[in-house]
Scaffold this active site. Structure first.
Site, short mmCIF file in Angstrom:
data_model
loop_
_atom_site.label_atom_id
_atom_site.label_comp_id
_atom_site.label_asym_id
_atom_site.label_seq_id
_atom_site.Cartn_x
_atom_site.Cartn_y
_atom_site.Cartn_z
CD GLU A 1 17.91 43.39 75.50
OE1 GLU A 1 19.02 43.55 76.03
OE2 GLU A 1 17.38 42.27 75.35
CG HIS B 1 31.10 38.46 78.86
ND1 HIS B 1 29.83 38.71 78.42
CD2 HIS B 1 31.04 37.38 79.65
CE1 HIS B 1 29.04 37.80 78.91
NE2 HIS B 1 29.74 36.98 79.65
NE ARG C 1 27.34 45.32 75.66
CZ ARG C 1 26.41 44.49 76.11
NH1 ARG C 1 25.22 44.49 75.56
NH2 ARG C 1 26.63 43.68 77.09
NE ARG D 1 19.40 37.99 79.48
CZ ARG D 1 20.44 38.82 79.51
NH1 ARG D 1 20.25 40.12 79.44
NH2 ARG D 1 21.66 38.36 79.62
CG ASN E 1 24.91 46.88 79.79
OD1 ASN E 1 24.49 47.72 80.57
ND2 ASN E 1 25.69 45.89 80.14
CG ASP E 2 22.21 44.89 74.13
OD1 ASP E 2 23.27 45.16 73.52
OD2 ASP E 2 21.90 43.74 74.46
CB CYS F 1 18.26 44.05 84.83
SG CYS F 1 18.07 43.74 83.08
#
Lengths: 85, 545
Positions: free
Chosen positions: B432, B189, B466, B333, B455-456, B503
């Site tokens: 994802e 993050h 991750r 989202r 990412n996921d 995204c």
């Protein structure tokens, strides 16, 4: 004063959960309830000490109850041991 | 001068004073003398009350979620807190040594836990941890208030072991020059935040850094190379300044691309949108000439507060974004809480494996009242611009059916209440999970668009956590499996007349831009600061060659 012996049948002995329940039950009575094993005895309301005794399956403990409500306390203890340990 | 090397996650330079936080978090208990024994007793009692309250809440929740047998440990914790010997020991230490309660508790904890640790029974040895646990809780209850937020008065470089998402959210962003963390991966993050804020961040510099850095130390952070210098010498400072100047010039060059089309040399166009995490990022979106917002992470509304944001609060935030974007597309989202984004008031409980746990749309479908509040706010805001709504963590057709059903219910309720909403809201889902990509053929006809959350998707496809920096060598973000899933999703989207965007962080990876263009990806959504860089890349690609 009333006294009885009990041999632990529960696989893990007096571990955290039954020790907690035992202490809770013991607190419900005025009488002093002592649990004794190999010459060491501890007040049944004292959770940590009770756990610290390391009472295992197959160990025999002596329960001694002294006080105004010793009759009731003794039968409650006997019932508790039989049901949980 | 000391040099440490980690991984740079945003190319920029910063020089400034260090603000060190990990020491505060893991502060050792100090022994301090006291005069008023009764006051100290009272502090213990107050902390006990608070701790018992917390434990009983945890217990109630555990009771509901994992059953009585497993919940009982918290009841035992409560009883341990009441234990006569434990309390007597704390009081004795305070009284006879005239010391602070924290010290008395930690000494008592040590004594009792060594009693358990010394027992010959593995089960009882493990109880040592329970004693420590309740004691830590007690101590935290005494000091928690001053620990929760990270403050710094002057712009400084945040140095930490790692930041949790809620800590990251609580930071005063005006006062951060850079981040340096001992752990963390480039998908953490902190890293994402640094990219959004355009400030350098170096992560994973190692534990040794923590033992060498002190609050107020002068440090230089090179986000290009991942180098961090404590007490930099003159030569290093000059180099840093030089690099900083170069970076600025490059940025100026990119600014010249403002207002230009995102078009390849052979004429293929693509939309480049921006990802934002809150209303405060809008300035950067407009300054960098993004064509729209491809991802508005609404969970920040949830992470900032101590209770659920109301429908009205959400409505205001969504409206502001839609109005500011003046008719450009804004894709919001729905809440993506869970996994590494935790919020206390959601009461989600501990999970063995939170990335595979109750998160995102799964929370929404389990607790539809939360979901409906957000949807109502979104629909109401829709009249102020061009809104798209997308749902995260989809794995099946039935989930999507359920979602669409809830959407219709909310619309009906609004209609009955005479509340206006737009008829052209686009509905989309995140791709994802490998599951969603593999059944994209069935999902595509049900929606207007797909948005690939790389990412996921990478984490779930490659089975690589991750958050775990040690896996970075196994986590090949360009893995063929990932690219094939994206390509498959694109093909199926187009077959059904839907459009597809990306995204995730991969959208900003310019070494893949050509591949994405070839797949026919319609939109890339990146941090605002990457928009122009990506435009530059697109304008130099020739798909004929």
């Amino acid at each position: 004063m009333k006294q009885f012996n009990y041999t632990i049948k529960d696989e893990v002995g007096i571990h955290a959960r039954p020790a907690g329940m035992l202490a809770k039950t013991a607190k419900g009575f005025q009488s002093e309830i002592l649990i004794e094993k190999d010459g060491r005895s501890v007040n049944a309301t004292k959770l940590m000490m009770l756990m610290g005794m390391g009472i295992k399956c197959g160990d025999t403990v002596t329960v001694t109850v002294t006080g105004a409500d010793e009759e009731a306390a003794t039968s409650a203890m006997q019932a508790f041991f039989a049901a949980n340990l | 001068m000391l040099k440490f090397t980690g991984k740079g996650v945003y190319g920029a330079i910063a020089v400034g004073r260090a603000s060190v936080f990990f020491q505060k978090k893991k502060a050792k208990i100090r022994r301090t003398g006291i005069a008023d024994v009764e006051a100290e007793f009272a502090r213990v009692e107050a902390a006990k009350e608070k701790a018992t309250q917390q434990l009983s809440e945890i217990y109630e929740k555990a009771l509901r979620e994992v059953g009585e047998t497993n919940a009982q440990i918290f009841e035992i914790h409560m009883m341990m807190l009441e234990d006569e010997d434990y309390n007597e020991s704390i009081r004795n230490i305070i009284e006879t040594q005239l010391v602070n309660a924290e010290y008395a508790i930690s000494l008592t904890a040590n004594n009792f836990s060594s009693m358990f640790a010394a027992m010959d029974d593995a089960y009882m040895q493990a109880r040592a941890a329970d004693v420590k646990d309740i004691s830590d809780r007690l101590i935290t209850c005494m000091t928690a208030d001053c620990e929760k937020t990270i403050h710094s008065d002057q712009p400084s470089i945040i140095c930490n072991d790692d930041l949790t998402p809620s800590e990251t959210v609580l930071l005063d962003k005006e006062k951060i020059l850079a981040f340096v963390t001992a752990y963390g991966s480039s998908n953490s993050h902190t890293a994402i935040l640094a990219r959004t804020m355009n400030i350098p961040a170096v992560i994973g510099v190692g534990e040794e850094f923590l033992s060498n850095i002190k609050d107020g130390d002068m440090i230089a952070v090179d986000g290009f190379t991942g180098e961090v210098f404590i007490d930099p010498d003159q030569q290093t400072l000059e180099q840093m300044e030089c690099k900083q100047k170069e970076a600025r010039e490059k940025k100026e060059l990119l600014k010249r691309l403002k207002g230009k089309e995102n078009i390849t040399l052979d004429g293929q166009k693509i939309n480049i949108y921006a990802n934002i995490s809150g209303v405060e990022d809008l300035g950067a979106v407009l300054a960098n000439d993004a064509g729209g917002i491809g991802l508005f992470r609404s969970e920040f509304l949830y992470l900032e507060g101590t209770d659920f944001p109301t429908e009205q609060q959400q409505f205001e935030a969504y409206k502001k974004v839609l109005v500011s974007m003046a008719g450009k597309k804004v894709i919001i989202r729905t809440l993506d809480i869970g996994a590494d984004k935790k919020v206390d008031y959601f009461d989600l409980g501990e999970e063995e494996n939170p990335a595979l746990g109750l998160r995102a749309i799964r929370i929404c479908l389990t607790r539809p009242e939360i979901f409906k509040t957000q949807l109502r706010a979104l629909f109401r805001a829709s009249v102020f611009g061009r809104l798209g709504i997308m749902f995260p963590m989809i794995t099946s057709v039935s989930e999507l059916e359920k979602i669409l059903e809830i959407c219709s219910e909310v619309k009906c309720e609004l209609q009955e209440g005479g509340i206006e909403f737009s008829n052209d809201i686009e509905i989309g889902i995140m791709i994802e999970t490998p599951a969603a990509a593999l059944i994209s053929e069935k999902l595509a006809p049900m929606v207007d668009f797909f948005s690939v959350g790389t990412n996921d998707l990478i984490q779930y496809t490659l089975a690589c956590d991750r958050q775990n920096p040690r896996l970075e060598s196994f986590c090949d973000t360009h893995h063929e499996a990932v690219l094939r899933l994206i390509s498959l999703s694109a093909e199926n989207a187009h077959k059904a007349g839907a459009w597809i965007g990306i995204c995730g962080e991969l959208a900003a990876d310019t070494s893949l831009t050509e591949a994405f263009l070839k797949m026919g990806i319609d939109e890339l959504s990146v941090s605002p600061s990457f928009v122009l860089k990506l435009r530059n890349t697109v304008r130099n690609i020739d798909l004929r060659s």
